[in-house]
Write a protein that holds these residues in place. Structure first.
Motif: not given
Length: 235
Positions: A83, A95, A101, A104, A165, A167, A198-199, A201
């Motif tokens: 990421a 986050l 996370l 990250l 990011f 969850s 936006t992702f 993870v």
């Protein structure tokens, strides 16, 4: 003990008992309530019961943040490293709360990001003094160690956010992303609406799983990241 007349009353009584004791013997509770052990097992399986029957005992059915933090650590670290490669230099990053996370966050604090915006108390504690952190206020939710504002969109409005990011506790075969608690949904969706990119993870074990609270489909995001790789262009 007064015998409750139905499911709702039994759940209320058992929940009150579990507030003051870590476990209840299933056989004893069944006798005291005048129902069968099977009835209590069915009660535990009902939506929102808040307790579970395990090994002859009734125990709270709660999300254990500490236990989840210890699970699949290497996979979470690898997902976080993948990421990191998506983040532009000096970005402002949102986050989500979660147990992947924080890995990250540590990487972003080493110089990639300029600011972290979060509602996660764990991340705020981890990052203090290492990077500029904006902690969103709101109702504190102990299971996820996070704050949840009444109006998440208004809470995020003052901040420039280049990437978010999120969850997820599960992603089913149709791409539905889900988490463990309904109260998480509003802020996840607000971050998704706010951020240009936006992702999600997560580690690969979450794929094919479903949690109680669905919040988006993977096609609503730019993609998802696991230890196996970065998956984009999903529609």
């Amino acid at each position: 003990m007064t015998r409750p007349s139905g499911l709702t009353h039994r759940i209320e009584l058992i929940t009150a008992l579990l507030d003051v004791t870590p476990s209840l013997r299933l056989r004893d509770v069944a006798e005291q309530l005048g129902v069968t052990e099977m009835t209590l097992r069915r009660d535990a399986a009902s939506s929102g019961a808040g307790f579970a029957c395990r090994g002859g005992y009734i125990v709270p059915d709660r999300y254990d943040f500490d236990a989840q933090m210890q699970r699949a650590i290497e996979a979470k670290r690898q997902a976080a490293e993948r990421a990191l490669g998506l983040v532009p230099q000096d970005a402002s990053v949102f986050l989500d709360t979660g147990t992947t996370l924080p890995h990250l966050a540590r990487l972003l604090a080493q110089g990639r990001a300029a600011r972290i915006v979060t509602h996660c108390l764990t991340l705020a504690d981890l990052l203090q003094g290492r990077i500029e952190v904006e902690l969103l206020g709101g109702s504190v939710k102990a299971p996820t160690r996070s704050c949840h504002p009444g109006d998440p969109e208004a809470a995020l409005r003052p901040y420039q956010i280049d990437m978010a990011f999120l969850s997820a506790g599960g992603m089913d075969g149709q791409g539905l992303l889900s988490c463990s608690h309904d109260y998480e949904i509003a802020l996840k969706r607000a971050a998704l609406a706010k951020a240009p990119k936006t992702f999600v993870v997560m580690d690969d074990s979450k794929r094919g799983r479903t949690r109680p609270a669905g919040f988006a489909r993977v096609s609503d995001l730019d993609g998802f990241v696991t230890e196996s790789g970065v998956f984009t262009g999903i529609g």
